[in-house]
Design an enzyme around this catalytic site. Structure first.
Site, mmCIF file in Angstrom:
data_model
loop_
_atom_site.group_PDB
_atom_site.id
_atom_site.type_symbol
_atom_site.label_atom_id
_atom_site.label_comp_id
_atom_site.label_asym_id
_atom_site.label_seq_id
_atom_site.Cartn_x
_atom_site.Cartn_y
_atom_site.Cartn_z
ATOM 1 N N ASN A 70 13.468 -6.908 6.813
ATOM 2 C CA ASN A 70 12.714 -6.041 5.908
ATOM 3 C C ASN A 70 13.662 -5.530 4.832
ATOM 4 O OD1 ASN A 70 10.117 -4.710 5.358
ATOM 5 N ND2 ASN A 70 11.219 -2.808 5.742
ATOM 6 N N CYS B 247 -24.665 -4.731 13.589
ATOM 7 C CA CYS B 247 -24.932 -5.984 14.314
ATOM 8 C C CYS B 247 -23.826 -7.023 14.151
ATOM 9 C CB CYS B 247 -26.266 -6.581 13.875
ATOM 10 S SG CYS B 247 -26.273 -7.245 12.188
ATOM 11 N N CYS C 147 -27.146 -4.420 5.475
ATOM 12 C CA CYS C 147 -27.637 -5.535 6.284
ATOM 13 C C CYS C 147 -29.153 -5.445 6.473
ATOM 14 C CB CYS C 147 -26.930 -5.511 7.643
ATOM 15 S SG CYS C 147 -27.356 -6.871 8.757
ATOM 16 N N HIS D 175 -5.389 -4.741 11.773
ATOM 17 C CA HIS D 175 -6.097 -3.942 10.780
ATOM 18 C C HIS D 175 -7.250 -4.707 10.131
ATOM 19 C CE1 HIS D 175 -2.154 -1.437 10.374
ATOM 20 N NE2 HIS D 175 -2.870 -1.093 11.435
ATOM 21 N N PHE E 24 0.817 -1.212 0.000
ATOM 22 C CA PHE E 24 0.000 0.000 0.000
ATOM 23 C C PHE E 24 0.851 1.262 0.000
ATOM 24 C CE2 PHE E 24 -3.084 -3.108 1.279
ATOM 25 C CZ PHE E 24 -4.280 -2.630 0.803
ATOM 26 N N ILE F 36 -4.148 -7.816 5.959
ATOM 27 C CA ILE F 36 -5.593 -8.054 5.948
ATOM 28 C C ILE F 36 -5.967 -9.180 4.994
ATOM 29 C CG2 ILE F 36 -6.139 -5.682 6.614
ATOM 30 C CD1 ILE F 36 -6.688 -5.048 3.669
ATOM 31 N N CYS G 129 -21.522 -6.475 9.092
ATOM 32 C CA CYS G 129 -22.364 -5.311 9.317
ATOM 33 C C CYS G 129 -21.740 -4.457 10.408
ATOM 34 C CB CYS G 129 -23.764 -5.755 9.728
ATOM 35 S SG CYS G 129 -24.838 -4.388 10.241
#
Length: 248
Positions: free
Chosen positions: A219, A132, A154, A121, A35, A103, A129
């Site tokens: 890294n 809920c 939802c 994340h 990203f 993710i 939703c």
């Protein structure tokens, strides 16, 4: 086996409780774009803030358009040698947990149990939703969106969003608490594929070091914690971890 790899092996062998912290770099080797790096997704399109998602139907529709556009890449991605090496550390009991900024769900796909993966994340492989928390599968939502341009919502009336943490959205309290607890128990904290610029997530390696843990950073690029780390390896993640752990 060169000197850096030998030292990495020595630190792992000496550790009693390892925590692994992963960022986008471990998944780029599976074909998932970064990203933040030059040429990454956010250099080409501005992230959509959570407040805009909640306020604007256009923002919601664009958020979902971007997510579905990524589906072919996510569907084809499989765990690489780096993921498999981390999974082996968990399987053998050397590592207690994986704290991840990613993710993509590839740690779980590599065989790590859900309860051992702390997703700071969230996860984009499913949706829920916002009211809920009913879970929704991406494929079912995609069909409706592409056929009728329906923005997922939802039955309770709440908006449906991928189970990720967007800009401007609160960090998940339970995951943050779990990550802090594991960090404070670690005697070796291994950072893999993270630039360590996204806070509060990047604060966990700092906390581990202050608490007396050894710190290893693997890294390709430099990070802000290189100077305090016990070992820094600016090299390929999959090949390096595979050699260290003994995974093909």
């Amino acid at each position: 086996m060169d000197q850096e790899v030998r030292e990495f092996v020595r630190l792992i062998d000496a550790a009693e409780r390892i925590v692994v912290f992963t960022g986008a770099g471990i998944s780029t080797e599976s074909g998932i774009p970064d990203f933040r790096s030059p040429g990454g997704i956010w250099t080409k399109q501005t992230p959509i803030d959570f407040s805009d998602f909640m306020r604007s139907d256009d923002a919601r529709r664009e958020t979902w358009r971007r997510r579905f556009a990524m589906e072919p890449i996510l569907r084809q991605a499989v765990p690489n040698r780096g993921h498999r090496a981390v999974a082996e550390l968990i399987r053998t009991g050397k590592a207690a947990a994986v704290i991840t900024q990613n993710i993509d769900g590839l740690h779980q796909d590599s065989g790590i149990p859900d309860e051992k993966v702390i997703e700071l994340h969230g996860n984009t492989t499913y949706a829920h939703c916002l009211e809920c928390f009913t879970r929704y599968e991406i494929e079912a939502l995609r069909v409706d969106f592409e056929n009728d341009r329906i923005v997922p919502h939802c039955a309770c009336g709440g908006w449906v969003k991928t189970a990720t943490v967007s800009f401007g959205q609160s960090m998940p309290i339970n995951e943050m608490r779990r990550a802090e607890r594991e960090t404070l128990l670690a005697d070796l904290f291994i950072v893999i594929g993270s630039s360590l610029v996204v806070y509060p997530a990047a604060g966990f390696p700092e906390l581990a070091k202050r608490n007396g843990s050894a710190l290893v950073i693997l890294n390709l690029q430099q990070t802000g914690l290189n100077e305090v780390a016990d070992l820094v390896l600016n090299r390929s993640i999959g090949d390096t971890l595979g050699a260290v752990v003994g995974v093909d």
